[in-house]
Scaffold this motif. Sequence first.
Motif, short mmCIF file in Angstrom:
data_model
loop_
_atom_site.label_atom_id
_atom_site.label_comp_id
_atom_site.label_asym_id
_atom_site.label_seq_id
_atom_site.Cartn_x
_atom_site.Cartn_y
_atom_site.Cartn_z
N HIS A 56 -46.27 -13.66 77.31
CA HIS A 56 -46.59 -12.44 78.04
C HIS A 56 -47.05 -12.64 79.49
O HIS A 56 -47.10 -11.67 80.24
CB HIS A 56 -47.67 -11.65 77.29
N ILE A 57 -47.42 -13.85 79.84
CA ILE A 57 -47.93 -14.07 81.20
C ILE A 57 -47.00 -15.05 81.92
O ILE A 57 -46.86 -16.20 81.52
CB ILE A 57 -49.37 -14.61 81.18
N PRO A 58 -46.34 -14.59 82.97
CA PRO A 58 -45.43 -15.45 83.73
C PRO A 58 -46.14 -16.70 84.26
O PRO A 58 -47.29 -16.63 84.72
CB PRO A 58 -44.97 -14.57 84.89
N GLY A 59 -45.49 -17.83 84.18
CA GLY A 59 -46.03 -19.07 84.69
C GLY A 59 -46.86 -19.86 83.71
O GLY A 59 -47.22 -21.00 83.97
N VAL A 60 -47.18 -19.27 82.54
CA VAL A 60 -47.91 -20.01 81.51
C VAL A 60 -46.90 -20.89 80.76
O VAL A 60 -45.93 -20.39 80.20
CB VAL A 60 -48.64 -19.08 80.53
N ILE A 61 -47.15 -22.18 80.78
CA ILE A 61 -46.28 -23.13 80.09
C ILE A 61 -46.73 -23.31 78.65
O ILE A 61 -45.91 -23.40 77.74
CB ILE A 61 -46.27 -24.48 80.83
N ASP A 62 -48.04 -23.36 78.45
CA ASP A 62 -48.59 -23.52 77.10
C ASP A 62 -50.01 -22.97 77.06
O ASP A 62 -50.76 -23.12 78.02
CB ASP A 62 -48.60 -25.00 76.70
#
Length: 94
Positions: A32-38
């Motif tokens: 749901h959050i752009p740029g979160v890889i993990d």
Amino acid sequence: MVEHLTFINFGNEEIEDKKVDLIDKIKAFNNHIPGVIDAQAGENFKEGFDFGISIRFKDKKSFEEYIPHPKHQEVASLLREMEMSDFTVVDFEF
């Protein structure tokens, strides 16, 4: 990449049912959050803080955009509800 680590103690012992919801909401950051890889979270099974959160971002810009994101604010609100009594945060780029 940026690693965002948060270690938390809770002031309220009667929050076990909310911990599962908290973990689920944090792991959902991946979708749901752009740029979160993990994004991972869980209870500490050793001495120290009660709970840990680890979130990895693709870059500093993604991390900065995460802070005001509604899904992050939802988790921050839940943590206040759970009577977060003490916490420490470590952020580093690698």
